[in-house]
Design a protein around this motif. Structure first.
Motif, short mmCIF file in Angstrom:
data_model
loop_
_atom_site.label_atom_id
_atom_site.label_comp_id
_atom_site.label_asym_id
_atom_site.label_seq_id
_atom_site.Cartn_x
_atom_site.Cartn_y
_atom_site.Cartn_z
N ILE A 4 0.84 -1.19 0.00
CA ILE A 4 0.00 0.00 0.00
C ILE A 4 0.88 1.24 0.00
O ILE A 4 1.82 1.35 0.80
CB ILE A 4 -0.92 -0.01 1.24
CG1 ILE A 4 -1.81 -1.25 1.20
CG2 ILE A 4 -1.74 1.27 1.32
CD1 ILE A 4 -2.61 -1.49 2.46
N HIS A 5 0.57 2.16 -0.90
CA HIS A 5 1.28 3.43 -0.97
C HIS A 5 0.58 4.41 -0.04
O HIS A 5 -0.63 4.62 -0.12
CB HIS A 5 1.28 3.96 -2.41
CG HIS A 5 2.06 5.21 -2.59
ND1 HIS A 5 1.53 6.36 -3.07
CD2 HIS A 5 3.36 5.47 -2.34
CE1 HIS A 5 2.45 7.29 -3.12
NE2 HIS A 5 3.58 6.78 -2.67
N ARG A 37 10.10 5.14 0.09
CA ARG A 37 9.12 4.94 -0.98
C ARG A 37 7.70 5.23 -0.52
O ARG A 37 6.77 5.22 -1.31
CB ARG A 37 9.21 3.52 -1.52
CG ARG A 37 10.54 3.27 -2.20
CD ARG A 37 10.66 1.85 -2.65
NE ARG A 37 9.66 1.60 -3.69
CZ ARG A 37 9.58 0.47 -4.36
NH1 ARG A 37 10.42 -0.50 -4.11
NH2 ARG A 37 8.66 0.31 -5.27
N GLU A 39 5.77 3.33 1.39
CA GLU A 39 4.98 2.13 1.19
C GLU A 39 4.99 1.28 2.45
O GLU A 39 5.97 1.28 3.20
CB GLU A 39 5.55 1.27 0.05
CG GLU A 39 5.29 1.83 -1.31
CD GLU A 39 5.82 0.94 -2.41
OE1 GLU A 39 5.46 1.23 -3.55
OE2 GLU A 39 6.58 0.00 -2.16
N ARG A 41 3.97 -2.82 3.66
CA ARG A 41 3.63 -4.18 3.27
C ARG A 41 2.95 -4.80 4.48
O ARG A 41 3.50 -4.78 5.58
CB ARG A 41 4.90 -4.95 2.88
CG ARG A 41 5.50 -4.42 1.59
CD ARG A 41 6.88 -4.97 1.30
NE ARG A 41 7.90 -4.61 2.29
CZ ARG A 41 8.47 -3.42 2.37
NH1 ARG A 41 8.14 -2.45 1.56
NH2 ARG A 41 9.38 -3.17 3.29
N GLU A 63 -3.39 3.98 -1.02
CA GLU A 63 -3.79 3.39 -2.29
C GLU A 63 -3.06 2.07 -2.49
O GLU A 63 -1.87 1.97 -2.21
CB GLU A 63 -3.45 4.33 -3.44
CG GLU A 63 -4.19 5.65 -3.41
CD GLU A 63 -5.69 5.50 -3.48
OE1 GLU A 63 -6.19 4.55 -4.12
OE2 GLU A 63 -6.40 6.32 -2.86
N THR A 65 -1.07 -0.78 -4.42
CA THR A 65 -0.08 -0.69 -5.49
C THR A 65 0.21 -2.10 -5.99
O THR A 65 0.06 -3.07 -5.27
CB THR A 65 1.20 0.00 -5.01
OG1 THR A 65 2.12 0.03 -6.10
CG2 THR A 65 1.85 -0.69 -3.86
N SER A 66 0.63 -2.16 -7.22
CA SER A 66 0.98 -3.46 -7.78
C SER A 66 2.47 -3.74 -7.64
O SER A 66 2.98 -4.70 -8.19
CB SER A 66 0.57 -3.52 -9.25
OG SER A 66 1.23 -2.50 -9.98
N ALA A 67 3.17 -2.89 -6.89
CA ALA A 67 4.62 -3.08 -6.69
C ALA A 67 4.87 -4.39 -5.99
O ALA A 67 4.12 -4.78 -5.10
CB ALA A 67 5.19 -1.93 -5.89
#
Length: 70
Positions: A4-5, A37, A39, A41, A63, A65-67
């Protein structure tokens, strides 16, 4: 694992607030962060939607993220 960003997460204090918010819906959730970043996890038995909702309710943008998870 959800990635998640969280663009307005800038410090350890922000991370603590986000982590506490997530643990209100899943006490056993594992949260790892990359502050550079902005982000997180999250490993949780809850849905990604539930995680996003509590982070947003805590006052942070969030949001999916597909990272790839690191």
């Amino acid at each position: 694992m959800y990635v998640i960003h969280v663009p307005d997460m800038k410090c350890g204090g922000c991370l603590g607030a986000v982590t506490r918010a997530i643990r209100t819906v899943d006490e056993a959730a594992r949260v790892e962060a990359d502050l550079e970043r902005r982000e997180i996890r999250v490993s949780s038995g809850e849905t990604e939607a539930a995680i996003l909702q509590v982070v947003r309710e805590a006052g942070y943008q969030a949001e999916p993220t597909s990272a790839p998870a690191l």
